[in-house]
Design a protein around this motif. Structure first.
Motif, PDB file in Angstrom:
ATOM      1  N   GLN A  61      -2.634   4.590   2.135  1.00 51.39           N
ATOM      2  CA  GLN A  61      -3.371   5.347   1.130  1.00 51.39           C
ATOM      3  C   GLN A  61      -4.232   4.486   0.207  1.00 51.39           C
ATOM      4  O   GLN A  61      -4.948   5.013  -0.639  1.00 51.39           O
ATOM      5  N   LEU A  62      -4.192   3.167   0.338  1.00 47.04           N
ATOM      6  CA  LEU A  62      -4.785   2.297  -0.678  1.00 47.04           C
ATOM      7  C   LEU A  62      -6.264   2.565  -0.911  1.00 47.04           C
ATOM      8  O   LEU A  62      -6.770   2.363  -2.017  1.00 47.04           O
ATOM      9  N   GLY A  63      -7.003   2.992   0.116  1.00 46.79           N
ATOM     10  CA  GLY A  63      -8.434   3.217  -0.038  1.00 46.79           C
ATOM     11  C   GLY A  63      -8.799   4.584  -0.593  1.00 46.79           C
ATOM     12  O   GLY A  63      -9.992   4.897  -0.739  1.00 46.79           O
ATOM     13  N   THR A  64      -7.814   5.388  -0.941  1.00 48.35           N
ATOM     14  CA  THR A  64      -8.081   6.723  -1.477  1.00 48.35           C
ATOM     15  C   THR A  64      -8.674   6.638  -2.878  1.00 48.35           C
ATOM     16  O   THR A  64      -8.112   5.989  -3.763  1.00 48.35           O
ATOM     17  N   ASN A  65      -9.809   7.282  -3.070  1.00 51.15           N
ATOM     18  CA  ASN A  65     -10.422   7.413  -4.401  1.00 51.15           C
ATOM     19  C   ASN A  65     -11.134   8.753  -4.423  1.00 51.15           C
ATOM     20  O   ASN A  65     -12.232   8.894  -3.894  1.00 51.15           O
ATOM     21  N   TRP A  66     -10.498   9.727  -5.021  1.00 59.45           N
ATOM     22  CA  TRP A  66     -11.024  11.095  -4.960  1.00 59.45           C
ATOM     23  C   TRP A  66     -12.363  11.253  -5.678  1.00 59.45           C
ATOM     24  O   TRP A  66     -13.076  12.237  -5.454  1.00 59.45           O
ATOM     25  N   ALA A  67     -12.721  10.317  -6.522  1.00 63.92           N
ATOM     26  CA  ALA A  67     -14.021  10.375  -7.170  1.00 63.92           C
ATOM     27  C   ALA A  67     -15.141   9.984  -6.209  1.00 63.92           C
ATOM     28  O   ALA A  67     -16.319  10.210  -6.502  1.00 63.92           O
ATOM     29  N   VAL A  68     -14.756   9.405  -5.057  1.00 67.88           N
ATOM     30  CA  VAL A  68     -15.750   8.932  -4.099  1.00 67.88           C
ATOM     31  C   VAL A  68     -15.552   9.560  -2.722  1.00 67.88           C
ATOM     32  O   VAL A  68     -16.456  10.197  -2.179  1.00 67.88           O
ATOM     33  N   ASP A  77      -2.268   2.906  -7.759  1.00 66.23           N
ATOM     34  CA  ASP A  77      -2.616   1.869  -8.728  1.00 66.23           C
ATOM     35  C   ASP A  77      -2.554   0.539  -7.990  1.00 66.23           C
ATOM     36  O   ASP A  77      -1.468  -0.008  -7.755  1.00 66.23           O
ATOM     37  N   LEU A  78      -3.699   0.017  -7.598  1.00 65.58           N
ATOM     38  CA  LEU A  78      -3.749  -1.144  -6.714  1.00 65.58           C
ATOM     39  C   LEU A  78      -3.151  -2.388  -7.363  1.00 65.58           C
ATOM     40  O   LEU A  78      -2.424  -3.156  -6.714  1.00 65.58           O
ATOM     41  N   ASP A  79      -3.436  -2.609  -8.632  1.00 68.62           N
ATOM     42  CA  ASP A  79      -2.874  -3.787  -9.295  1.00 68.62           C
ATOM     43  C   ASP A  79      -1.359  -3.679  -9.413  1.00 68.62           C
ATOM     44  O   ASP A  79      -0.645  -4.669  -9.242  1.00 68.62           O
ATOM     45  N   TYR A  81       0.630  -2.035  -7.362  1.00 72.68           N
ATOM     46  CA  TYR A  81       1.216  -2.206  -6.034  1.00 72.68           C
ATOM     47  C   TYR A  81       1.234  -3.672  -5.618  1.00 72.68           C
ATOM     48  O   TYR A  81       2.289  -4.226  -5.292  1.00 72.68           O
ATOM     49  N   PHE A  82       0.075  -4.316  -5.614  1.00 69.83           N
ATOM     50  CA  PHE A  82       0.029  -5.697  -5.148  1.00 69.83           C
ATOM     51  C   PHE A  82       0.774  -6.636  -6.090  1.00 69.83           C
ATOM     52  O   PHE A  82       1.341  -7.642  -5.661  1.00 69.83           O
ATOM     53  N   GLY A  83       0.793  -6.311  -7.388  1.00 71.66           N
ATOM     54  CA  GLY A  83       1.512  -7.149  -8.340  1.00 71.66           C
ATOM     55  C   GLY A  83       3.017  -7.080  -8.190  1.00 71.66           C
ATOM     56  O   GLY A  83       3.726  -8.022  -8.554  1.00 71.66           O
ATOM     57  N   ALA A  84       3.524  -5.973  -7.645  1.00 74.25           N
ATOM     58  CA  ALA A  84       4.972  -5.811  -7.484  1.00 74.25           C
ATOM     59  C   ALA A  84       5.502  -6.458  -6.216  1.00 74.25           C
ATOM     60  O   ALA A  84       6.714  -6.689  -6.097  1.00 74.25           O
ATOM     61  N   LEU A  85       4.636  -6.763  -5.257  1.00 76.14           N
ATOM     62  CA  LEU A  85       5.083  -7.342  -3.991  1.00 76.14           C
ATOM     63  C   LEU A  85       5.584  -8.771  -4.176  1.00 76.14           C
ATOM     64  O   LEU A  85       5.093  -9.503  -5.033  1.00 76.14           O
ATOM     65  N   PRO A  86       6.551  -9.193  -3.357  1.00 78.60           N
ATOM     66  CA  PRO A  86       6.904 -10.608  -3.344  1.00 78.60           C
ATOM     67  C   PRO A  86       5.687 -11.445  -2.967  1.00 78.60           C
ATOM     68  O   PRO A  86       4.774 -10.962  -2.282  1.00 78.60           O
ATOM     69  N   PRO A  87       5.617 -12.704  -3.395  1.00 79.72           N
ATOM     70  CA  PRO A  87       4.460 -13.533  -3.074  1.00 79.72           C
ATOM     71  C   PRO A  87       4.195 -13.603  -1.570  1.00 79.72           C
ATOM     72  O   PRO A  87       5.111 -13.672  -0.764  1.00 79.72           O
ATOM     73  N   PHE A 342       4.771   2.776   2.305  1.00 79.01           N
ATOM     74  CA  PHE A 342       4.721   2.892   0.854  1.00 79.01           C
ATOM     75  C   PHE A 342       3.857   4.079   0.450  1.00 79.01           C
ATOM     76  O   PHE A 342       2.762   4.275   0.976  1.00 79.01           O
ATOM     77  N   VAL A 343       4.350   4.862  -0.512  1.00 81.48           N
ATOM     78  CA  VAL A 343       3.538   5.908  -1.149  1.00 81.48           C
ATOM     79  C   VAL A 343       3.829   5.863  -2.644  1.00 81.48           C
ATOM     80  O   VAL A 343       4.942   5.515  -3.069  1.00 81.48           O
ATOM     81  N   PRO A 344       2.854   6.202  -3.474  1.00 79.35           N
ATOM     82  CA  PRO A 344       3.103   6.180  -4.920  1.00 79.35           C
ATOM     83  C   PRO A 344       3.878   7.387  -5.412  1.00 79.35           C
ATOM     84  O   PRO A 344       4.371   7.394  -6.547  1.00 79.35           O
ATOM     85  N   ASP A 345       4.006   8.402  -4.551  1.00 77.83           N
ATOM     86  CA  ASP A 345       4.598   9.679  -4.959  1.00 77.83           C
ATOM     87  C   ASP A 345       5.651  10.136  -3.949  1.00 77.83           C
ATOM     88  O   ASP A 345       5.457  11.154  -3.268  1.00 77.83           O
ATOM     89  N   PRO A 346       6.758   9.411  -3.806  1.00 75.39           N
ATOM     90  CA  PRO A 346       7.766   9.787  -2.806  1.00 75.39           C
ATOM     91  C   PRO A 346       8.344  11.168  -3.087  1.00 75.39           C
ATOM     92  O   PRO A 346       8.355  11.632  -4.226  1.00 75.39           O
ATOM     93  N   ARG A 347       8.830  11.802  -2.002  1.00 78.15           N
ATOM     94  CA  ARG A 347       9.345  13.173  -2.101  1.00 78.15           C
ATOM     95  C   ARG A 347      10.850  13.170  -1.804  1.00 78.15           C
ATOM     96  O   ARG A 347      11.267  13.409  -0.665  1.00 78.15           O
ATOM     97  N   PRO A 348      11.678  12.910  -2.798  1.00 79.01           N
ATOM     98  CA  PRO A 348      13.113  12.770  -2.557  1.00 79.01           C
ATOM     99  C   PRO A 348      13.796  14.042  -2.092  1.00 79.01           C
ATOM    100  O   PRO A 348      14.885  13.983  -1.508  1.00 79.01           O
ATOM    101  N   ASP A 349      13.188  15.185  -2.333  1.00 80.57           N
ATOM    102  CA  ASP A 349      13.786  16.448  -1.920  1.00 80.57           C
ATOM    103  C   ASP A 349      13.388  16.837  -0.491  1.00 80.57           C
ATOM    104  O   ASP A 349      13.800  17.883  -0.002  1.00 80.57           O
ATOM    105  N   SER A 350      12.595  16.012   0.167  1.00 78.51           N
ATOM    106  CA  SER A 350      12.199  16.239   1.550  1.00 78.51           C
ATOM    107  C   SER A 350      12.765  15.134   2.422  1.00 78.51           C
ATOM    108  O   SER A 350      13.295  14.141   1.931  1.00 78.51           O
ATOM    109  N   CYS A 351      12.653  15.318   3.736  1.00 82.52           N
ATOM    110  CA  CYS A 351      13.082  14.286   4.678  1.00 82.52           C
ATOM    111  C   CYS A 351      11.827  13.585   5.188  1.00 82.52           C
ATOM    112  O   CYS A 351      11.108  14.128   6.034  1.00 82.52           O
ATOM    113  N   THR A 352      11.533  12.399   4.642  1.00 82.54           N
ATOM    114  CA  THR A 352      10.274  11.725   4.952  1.00 82.54           C
ATOM    115  C   THR A 352      10.500  10.229   5.133  1.00 82.54           C
ATOM    116  O   THR A 352      11.576   9.695   4.860  1.00 82.54           O
ATOM    117  N   TYR A 353       9.430   9.557   5.576  1.00 77.82           N
ATOM    118  CA  TYR A 353       9.428   8.099   5.671  1.00 77.82           C
ATOM    119  C   TYR A 353       8.953   7.451   4.374  1.00 77.82           C
ATOM    120  O   TYR A 353       8.763   6.229   4.327  1.00 77.82           O
TER     121      TYR A 353
END
Length: 382
Positions: A61-68, A77-79, A81-87, A342-353
């Protein structure tokens, strides 16, 4: 999708057979030029000259920008996401042409995808941009059949989300981002296969696998891969193979396709065998794929590992299962592991990846990812 007759298409396929039957003991000389950050060392990967066994996520989903653009899932939130990853983690993401088309003007707008590369660079992370999807998801929603791999990929696309043919999109994308220090490898098509559709909907249960399926797929990688290498002679090319016996890569065909001189890293996608490190049978299982990768002397990246969680299972249990998988796969000789997704909006009440920002799998990728390279952001010197 192709414009030629059926007889012409089959003739093209047969000519590709002759070109592709070079065996699987070696490849023609088409290795990348030196100078890339990510390189291969036999069946292993190296980053900045040091051993690298990357872990990370698929984050389509990283390239999603609904304004474009029309997007592909939720905005990220790209910063963050990438800031939270291990080096020196590795992220595989959708860099489809559709995400570079302004949905309001119908013209190319690279802003959303440029932002992904910029954020990865700022945080010292690595990415694999996937330039198209086999099933057309988040693109034109059209399955790419055998004819697409023969010549359809070179032809203009009549769709609001496409300005260029795929061939021209490859040229455009590779030219634009080839100097990014975040670039680990190019991936032309995610999960390619060369099936033939027999109904208008291309229903999976009605598709046929032609006898030249492997030769056509090999020919595609030879041709499109050569195009990539001519523009970017340094960066690795990875074939986004599912690896489970799909049309064009069944049994020994996997090594035939992987032997292309323009495939530097092969893949396997792992689903449906929770907690089992080496799933599958003797013909198309992961153990067989590792042996084939060793035969052709190329790294095998397990580029998708997925297990559902939510109402169907606890995320903590999933993390334990996937840790068992990665440990066994690493020992068996794989070159890295990426989790779906990875998704920014996981759905804990559903059965998903879905893998959200607080999922226990973040600890798993930190545990198993290793790199001998220095830690910290890498300045863009391109």
């Amino acid at each position: 999708m192709g414009s030629g007759s059926t007889a012409k298409a089959w003739a093209v396929g047969l000519s590709i057979v002759a070109a592709a039957t070079i065996g699987t003991a070696g490849t023609a000389a088409a290795d990348p030029d030196p100078g890339a950050r990510v390189t291969t060392d036999g069946t292993a990967l190296r980053l900045d000259g040091q051993p690298w066994w990357p872990t990370g996520f698929n984050a389509y989903q990283l390239g999603t920008n609904w304004a474009v653009n029309w997007g592909c899932g939720a905005m990220v939130d790209l910063d963050a996401y990438f800031g939270a990853l291990p080096p020196h983690s590795l992220t595989r993401f959708n860099a489809f042409q559709a995400l570079a088309v302004d949905r309001f003007t119908g013209e190319l707008d690279f802003g959303p995808l440029d932002a992904v590369f910029a954020a990865a660079e700022a945080h010292g992370q690595l990415v694999i941009p996937v330039l198209a999807a086999q099933d057309g998801a988040c693109e034109d929603e059209a399955f790419k059949d055998r004819q697409w791999y023969v010549d359809g990929w070179t032809e203009p696309v009549d769709h609001e989300r496409a300005v260029l043919s795929f061939r021209d999109w490859v040229t455009t994308a590779v030219t634009r981002w080839k100097d990014s220090p975040a670039l680990a490898a190019w991936e032309l098509v995610g999960e390619p296969e060369t099936s033939m559709c027999t109904d208008a909907a291309c229903s999976w249960w009605l598709r046929q696998c032609p006898p030249d399926a492997a030769a056509v797929l090999r020919g595609f990688f030879d041709t499109a891969g050569a195009q990539v290498r001519a523009i970017d002679p340094r960066t690795l090319i990875t074939a986004g193979l599912t690896g489970g016996g799909q049309c064009g890569t069944q049994s020994d065909e996997y090594a035939l396709v992987g032997s292309s001189p323009f495939v530097d890293v092969v893949q396997y996608h792992d689903y449906g065998a929770d907690g089992i490190p080496l799933p599958g049978d003797q013909w198309n299982g992961l153990a067989r794929r590792i042996a084939q990768a060793q035969q052709i002397d190329k790294p095998l990246l397990v580029a998708e590992i997925g297990e559902p969680a939510g109402w169907c299972g606890a995320t903590a249990d999933r993390a334990e299962h996937i840790a068992t998988k990665i440990e066994g796969q690493k020992t068996a000789g794989t070159a890295g592991a990426l989790l779906w997704a990875f998704v920014p909006d996981p759905r804990p009440d559903s059965c998903t990846y879905d893998i959200g920002p607080d999922d226990e799998l973040w600890d798993v990728i930190e545990e198993f990812g290793t790199s001998g390279a220095s830690v910290g952001p890498i300045p863009n010197t391109g």
